[in-house]
Scaffold this active site. Structure first.
Site, mmCIF file in Angstrom:
data_model
loop_
_atom_site.group_PDB
_atom_site.id
_atom_site.type_symbol
_atom_site.label_atom_id
_atom_site.label_comp_id
_atom_site.label_asym_id
_atom_site.label_seq_id
_atom_site.Cartn_x
_atom_site.Cartn_y
_atom_site.Cartn_z
ATOM 1 N N ARG A 142 38.696 51.411 42.521
ATOM 2 C CA ARG A 142 39.839 50.616 42.746
ATOM 3 C C ARG A 142 41.157 51.425 42.405
ATOM 4 N NH1 ARG A 142 38.988 44.835 39.633
ATOM 5 N NH2 ARG A 142 37.271 44.071 40.891
ATOM 6 N N ARG A 209 42.112 27.724 35.776
ATOM 7 C CA ARG A 209 42.344 28.792 34.741
ATOM 8 C C ARG A 209 43.726 29.489 34.626
ATOM 9 N NH1 ARG A 209 37.934 33.126 36.849
ATOM 10 N NH2 ARG A 209 39.647 33.325 38.489
#
Length: 298
Positions: A142, A209
């Site tokens: 990443r 969330r």
């Protein structure tokens, strides 16, 4: 069936005649040299001789990586999907050596070190090569630092960069509601519940969330862009990345498939020397780093 060139047959004939002379026998009379035939390689042999690739998918959170990955796996079965997040959780559940090591960092709220993640990826890489498969990497690397570290062991030679507008992603993710007990996910734009705010099966209330709220999504996108911009540039310099822009996976994927078809067609010839050299070099690197105990077949 594959035809062998006649010089090979001539060589065999001359060797046989020489053997007869050594035994003080008369050499055999000249005879027409017929082409020799070999049966075509088995499917297993052909698979082991094909080039293996490491394909990485880059994309923002909520940018459709999962959808595109699923389509690639359906159309290109030679790829083995490696989701590092799923792999990590499985190692922890199974209490493997890597899982125990990773859990120490996770329990402290720290990031799992790159070297642990690379060991995990390389374990899957060895299995894929043994099975004559390629890797579809999802979730790692990443950052540019992770990419450089991974390159010491595994050559990422195909990279797909999904470029989706932030507004589209914010709208997509902030529209997402979940049923906490089951993990079922709903979206009012494309998969709404039968009753607004209620789970289809239990009738329990749905919740959003904190990470899916617009302000949180924007922060996550900014973090991703800060970390990934150098990574995109890194793979651009290597000449292995292709960026695909759009807002809908069904529109983007045909372009992705066309690009992969073109790239994979370049190594359809199983006798490509570069393919064998590349695979041998990879195996040598893995062994030198002590990541595998035995050399997979080439």
């Amino acid at each position: 069936m594959m035809q062998l060139a006649t010089p090979a047959a001539g060589k065999c004939l001359r060797a046989y005649s020489s053997a007869l002379r050594r035994q003080k026998m008369s050499p055999i009379a000249p005879m027409p040299i017929r082409s020799l035939t070999l049966s075509s390689p088995s499917q297993e042999e052909s698979s082991s001789r094909q080039c293996s690739h490491s394909l990485l998918i880059l994309g923002k959170p909520g940018g459709g990586k999962g959808t595109i990955s699923g389509k690639i796996l359906a159309d290109f079965p030679q790829f083995r999907h490696v989701s590092t997040g799923d792999e990590l959780r499985q190692h922890v559940r199974n209490r493997t050596v890597l899982g125990i090591e990773a859990k120490k960092y996770m329990d402290e709220g720290a990031l799992v070190p790159d070297n642990v993640m690379i060991k995990m990826v390389m374990g899957d890489a060895v299995k894929a090569v043994k099975a004559g498969q390629s890797l579809l990497l999802d979730g790692f690397p990443r950052t540019m630092e992770q990419a450089v570290a991974l390159d010491k062991s595994l050559d990422v030679d195909l990279v797909i960069n999904l470029c989706i507008p932030n507004d589209t992603i914010i709208e997509r993710i902030s529209d997402r509601w979940i049923h906490p007990a089951s993990g079922r996910v709903y979206s009012y734009s494309y998969r709404p519940p039968k009753v607004k705010g209620k789970d289809d099966e239990t009738g329990d209330p749905l919740v959003q969330r904190d990470d899916d709220k617009p302000e949180s999504v924007l922060k996550r996108l900014q973090k991703y862009e800060d970390a990934t911009a150098p990574l995109v540039e890194y793979y651009e310099e290597k000449g292995v990345i292709q960026t695909f822009k759009g807002t809908m996976s069904d529109v983007i994927y045909p372009k992705v498939k066309g690009w992969l078809d073109e790239k994979l067609a370049e190594d359809e010839d199983p006798s490509a020397a570069a393919c064998f050299i590349d695979r041998r070099e990879r195996m040598a690197n893995w062994e030198a780093l002590g990541k595998v105990s035995a050399r997979p077949p080439l």
